[in-house]
Design a protein around this motif. Sequence first.
Motif, mmCIF file in Angstrom:
data_model
loop_
_atom_site.group_PDB
_atom_site.id
_atom_site.type_symbol
_atom_site.label_atom_id
_atom_site.label_comp_id
_atom_site.label_asym_id
_atom_site.label_seq_id
_atom_site.Cartn_x
_atom_site.Cartn_y
_atom_site.Cartn_z
ATOM 1 N N GLY A 103 0.820 -1.196 0.000
ATOM 2 C CA GLY A 103 0.000 0.000 0.000
ATOM 3 C C GLY A 103 0.856 1.248 0.000
ATOM 4 N N ALA A 104 0.301 2.346 0.487
ATOM 5 C CA ALA A 104 0.899 3.673 0.300
ATOM 6 C C ALA A 104 2.250 3.851 0.987
ATOM 7 C CB ALA A 104 -0.075 4.741 0.801
ATOM 8 N N TYR A 105 2.489 3.211 2.125
ATOM 9 C CA TYR A 105 3.713 3.488 2.883
ATOM 10 C C TYR A 105 4.545 2.236 3.167
ATOM 11 C CZ TYR A 105 1.206 7.843 3.699
ATOM 12 O OH TYR A 105 0.522 9.022 3.534
ATOM 13 N N ASP A 106 4.267 1.128 2.520
ATOM 14 C CA ASP A 106 4.958 -0.118 2.821
ATOM 15 C C ASP A 106 6.390 -0.081 2.274
ATOM 16 O OD1 ASP A 106 2.509 -0.810 3.788
ATOM 17 O OD2 ASP A 106 1.980 -2.139 2.148
ATOM 18 N N TYR A 107 7.315 -0.616 3.067
ATOM 19 C CA TYR A 107 8.716 -0.618 2.633
ATOM 20 C C TYR A 107 9.457 -1.802 3.240
ATOM 21 C CZ TYR A 107 9.890 1.316 7.260
ATOM 22 O OH TYR A 107 10.037 1.509 8.612
ATOM 23 N N ALA A 108 10.639 -2.054 2.682
ATOM 24 C CA ALA A 108 11.528 -3.099 3.194
ATOM 25 C C ALA A 108 12.925 -2.512 3.352
ATOM 26 C CB ALA A 108 11.550 -4.284 2.243
ATOM 27 N N VAL A 109 13.610 -2.872 4.448
ATOM 28 C CA VAL A 109 14.974 -2.393 4.686
ATOM 29 C C VAL A 109 15.847 -3.553 5.156
ATOM 30 C CG1 VAL A 109 14.372 -0.005 5.224
ATOM 31 C CG2 VAL A 109 14.326 -1.707 7.043
ATOM 32 N N PRO A 110 17.129 -3.571 4.715
ATOM 33 C CA PRO A 110 18.049 -4.589 5.228
ATOM 34 C C PRO A 110 18.408 -4.283 6.673
ATOM 35 C CG PRO A 110 19.212 -3.055 3.799
ATOM 36 C CD PRO A 110 17.760 -2.687 3.731
ATOM 37 N N VAL A 111 18.464 -5.319 7.496
ATOM 38 C CA VAL A 111 18.784 -5.149 8.909
ATOM 39 C C VAL A 111 20.218 -5.591 9.181
ATOM 40 C CG1 VAL A 111 18.162 -5.821 11.259
ATOM 41 C CG2 VAL A 111 16.381 -5.445 9.559
ATOM 42 N N GLU A 112 20.581 -6.730 8.675
ATOM 43 C CA GLU A 112 21.926 -7.272 8.781
ATOM 44 C C GLU A 112 22.055 -8.330 7.706
ATOM 45 O OE1 GLU A 112 21.602 -10.504 12.246
ATOM 46 O OE2 GLU A 112 21.021 -8.490 12.918
ATOM 47 N N ASN A 113 23.165 -8.989 7.663
ATOM 48 C CA ASN A 113 23.364 -10.006 6.641
ATOM 49 C C ASN A 113 22.280 -11.084 6.725
ATOM 50 O OD1 ASN A 113 24.750 -11.279 4.502
ATOM 51 N ND2 ASN A 113 25.775 -12.651 5.952
ATOM 52 N N GLU A 114 21.610 -11.333 5.603
ATOM 53 C CA GLU A 114 20.568 -12.367 5.496
ATOM 54 C C GLU A 114 19.353 -12.079 6.380
ATOM 55 O OE1 GLU A 114 20.620 -14.580 3.204
ATOM 56 O OE2 GLU A 114 22.660 -14.156 2.552
ATOM 57 N N TRP A 116 16.017 -9.082 6.607
ATOM 58 C CA TRP A 116 15.342 -7.867 6.169
ATOM 59 C C TRP A 116 14.084 -7.654 7.010
ATOM 60 C CZ3 TRP A 116 15.664 -4.605 1.557
ATOM 61 C CH2 TRP A 116 16.850 -4.798 0.814
ATOM 62 N N GLU A 117 13.754 -6.380 7.211
ATOM 63 C CA GLU A 117 12.486 -6.028 7.846
ATOM 64 C C GLU A 117 11.529 -5.478 6.792
ATOM 65 O OE1 GLU A 117 10.608 -2.545 10.674
ATOM 66 O OE2 GLU A 117 12.610 -3.313 11.224
ATOM 67 N N VAL A 118 10.306 -5.981 6.792
ATOM 68 C CA VAL A 118 9.245 -5.444 5.939
ATOM 69 C C VAL A 118 8.222 -4.774 6.849
ATOM 70 C CG1 VAL A 118 7.384 -5.970 4.326
ATOM 71 C CG2 VAL A 118 9.576 -7.182 4.136
ATOM 72 N N ASN A 119 8.008 -3.472 6.629
ATOM 73 C CA ASN A 119 7.006 -2.723 7.393
ATOM 74 C C ASN A 119 5.749 -2.634 6.533
ATOM 75 O OD1 ASN A 119 5.425 -0.877 8.769
ATOM 76 N ND2 ASN A 119 7.154 0.387 9.404
ATOM 77 N N HIS A 120 4.758 -3.431 6.879
ATOM 78 C CA HIS A 120 3.527 -3.504 6.089
ATOM 79 C C HIS A 120 2.484 -2.629 6.764
ATOM 80 C CE1 HIS A 120 0.377 -5.149 3.556
ATOM 81 N NE2 HIS A 120 1.269 -5.905 2.923
ATOM 82 N N SER A 121 2.514 -1.340 6.440
ATOM 83 C CA SER A 121 1.638 -0.400 7.147
ATOM 84 C C SER A 121 0.171 -0.661 6.845
ATOM 85 C CB SER A 121 1.998 1.038 6.771
ATOM 86 O OG SER A 121 1.738 1.293 5.400
ATOM 87 N N ARG A 122 -0.104 -1.175 5.663
ATOM 88 C CA ARG A 122 -1.501 -1.467 5.313
ATOM 89 C C ARG A 122 -2.109 -2.468 6.286
ATOM 90 N NH1 ARG A 122 -3.280 -4.007 -0.561
ATOM 91 N NH2 ARG A 122 -5.391 -4.621 0.010
ATOM 92 N N GLN A 123 -1.315 -3.440 6.712
ATOM 93 C CA GLN A 123 -1.798 -4.435 7.664
ATOM 94 C C GLN A 123 -1.388 -4.133 9.107
ATOM 95 O OE1 GLN A 123 -3.928 -6.863 7.217
ATOM 96 N NE2 GLN A 123 -4.142 -6.268 5.069
ATOM 97 N N GLU A 124 -0.731 -2.969 9.296
ATOM 98 C CA GLU A 124 -0.342 -2.535 10.639
ATOM 99 C C GLU A 124 0.518 -3.580 11.337
ATOM 100 O OE1 GLU A 124 -3.848 -1.334 12.765
ATOM 101 O OE2 GLU A 124 -4.585 -0.107 11.116
ATOM 102 N N MET A 125 1.460 -4.154 10.602
ATOM 103 C CA MET A 125 2.314 -5.195 11.149
ATOM 104 C C MET A 125 3.690 -5.117 10.479
ATOM 105 S SD MET A 125 2.355 -7.488 13.465
ATOM 106 C CE MET A 125 0.597 -7.291 13.805
ATOM 107 N N ARG A 126 4.721 -5.446 11.233
ATOM 108 C CA ARG A 126 6.076 -5.558 10.697
ATOM 109 C C ARG A 126 6.459 -7.034 10.635
ATOM 110 N NH1 ARG A 126 9.135 -0.501 11.853
ATOM 111 N NH2 ARG A 126 7.745 0.913 12.982
#
Length: 565
Positions: A103-114, A116-126
């Motif tokens: 959705g409008a604000y969902d993103y993924a960022v690397p945290v460390e080797n192997e 990743w965090e996905v912030n799924h704002s549409r579902q209000e869950m990471r």
Amino acid sequence: MFDIKEIPFSRYGSFITISPNHHEDGERPLYLRNIRNGDNEFGEVFRIDLVHEGNPLPYQALLSPTLLRLESAEGFAEFCITETRVLQIRSHCTGIRLTGITGAYDYAVPVENERWEVNHSRQEMRYMLTSIKGNLVVDAPFIEQRCEKIIVDFLPDPLSGEMEGVIEEFTTVYQQRSYAAFSEGHNLVKKEYKSWLENTLEIPEQYLRGKEMASYITWSCVVPPEGMLTRPAMYMSKNWMTNIWSWDHCFNALALAKHNPNLAWDQFMIFFDLQDRSGMLPDFVNNRSALWNFTKPPIHGWTLSRMWEQNDFVTEEKLKEVYQPLEKWTKWWLTFQDSDQDGIPQYNHGNDSGWDNSTIFHKGTPVESPDLSSFLVLQMEVLAEIACKLGKNDDARKWMDESQALLDRMLDHFWNGERFVAKRSGTHEIIESDSLVLYVPLILGNRLPPEILNKLAEDIKTKGFLTEFGLATEQPDSPFYREDGYWRGPIWAPTTMLLTDGLLSSGNKDLAFEVAEKFCSMAAKSGMAENYNALTGEGLRDPAFTWTSSVFLILGHLLAAEETR
């Protein structure tokens, strides 16, 4: 094995669910879903695909209570919800691709080797995605305020062909941790499910397949206390009926009362935790909200009496806990649902009755219906019994007197000499209807005169309600009958339960067991559907429903007990 197209993959205590979207045409891919926040949306987080050398693979899905296995010509992948917030995956010679439904604000960022965090704002869950064996490849280009796409590949190790990964949901800050091996986590879940299955009600051997299905559906549909949910709650389904309603919970409580009494009590009391000051119970609740536009019928006194018959877990302490809420609930109907002040309570909408579009409402509302008075007669009698046990003797006498007075008014108001009728509140115009709801007063048993009991039972046998598969909710020869008409024809579990109980209470044992046998045979064959075509036995609407599962187990247990006598 179960059919993933009908029955979702989940587990006790988890909001994590994997299933296809039933509303899609043609292709039916699987989705990882978050079933929080009610049934207004499906809750898709990721589409799931098997991949080999970058290309999606066709696969066959094999579902058991604790494991989802996807098999392809190149290899396989397996999914297990090892903890309530942890989905572990492994594969051999194939990868697993997760395509974010963003959705409008969902993103993924690397945290460390192997990782990743996905912030799924549409579902209000990471979601924290961790590769344990193999590689994690993420394509998530960030544009302005979001990732324009999020595609995650868990890929096997090139040498061994093995992959293991973890998807863990969290809301604020991820807690660093390690994970048990997939096989170890799976073994723990298998032990947990085995214990649940062993505590499921015993039923005749010919319904064993149905028992396995009902056991898995009820186990997997329990979600944890969270938000508005004050206790563990058995949802109606993890397909799309992802709430609990304020009479559905009673049937699930009944099926748990014998072998899982604490969870049964939680199911029964959860709506009283939410009770309004007026005494009203909400229509439904989920983790986010409760709906107050409607409510459901007061079957709670009947339910409580059937629960304490099963064992002695309804202690004096529990009776103290429930007495005042049950009293307020009863008074709400008598005080606020009687606009013409004739002493006969009314439904202001079909939803309040549970029989949403029943033909007793085809001329509009408010409607005075004999089922509602019957429930309240029983509920006041139960209040009298509780008051007596708690030493409230004056209250006990008052409730018994009120129960008898309502029964007298009900018979005078609704019985026309041949049958019970429904009436418009105020005008008392008789509503022509061939609905089974007019036979619910059978639950009063021997409180009704013998001639009325006999006539009600005879009508059920001779007026077409009892089909090859069970009790139709509208006479099949009625002009209003519809094969998939919700409460205008299909067979439903709760009505079957209430009428079976009423037939037993009124001494019509053979007919009661005939109804129970027809229903159990149909459900074992057609699955634990929301309701059934009364003329073919085909399952309709949601194909994996908990109150159907619970009623199947209750009636099957009744038949098993009869066999041993």
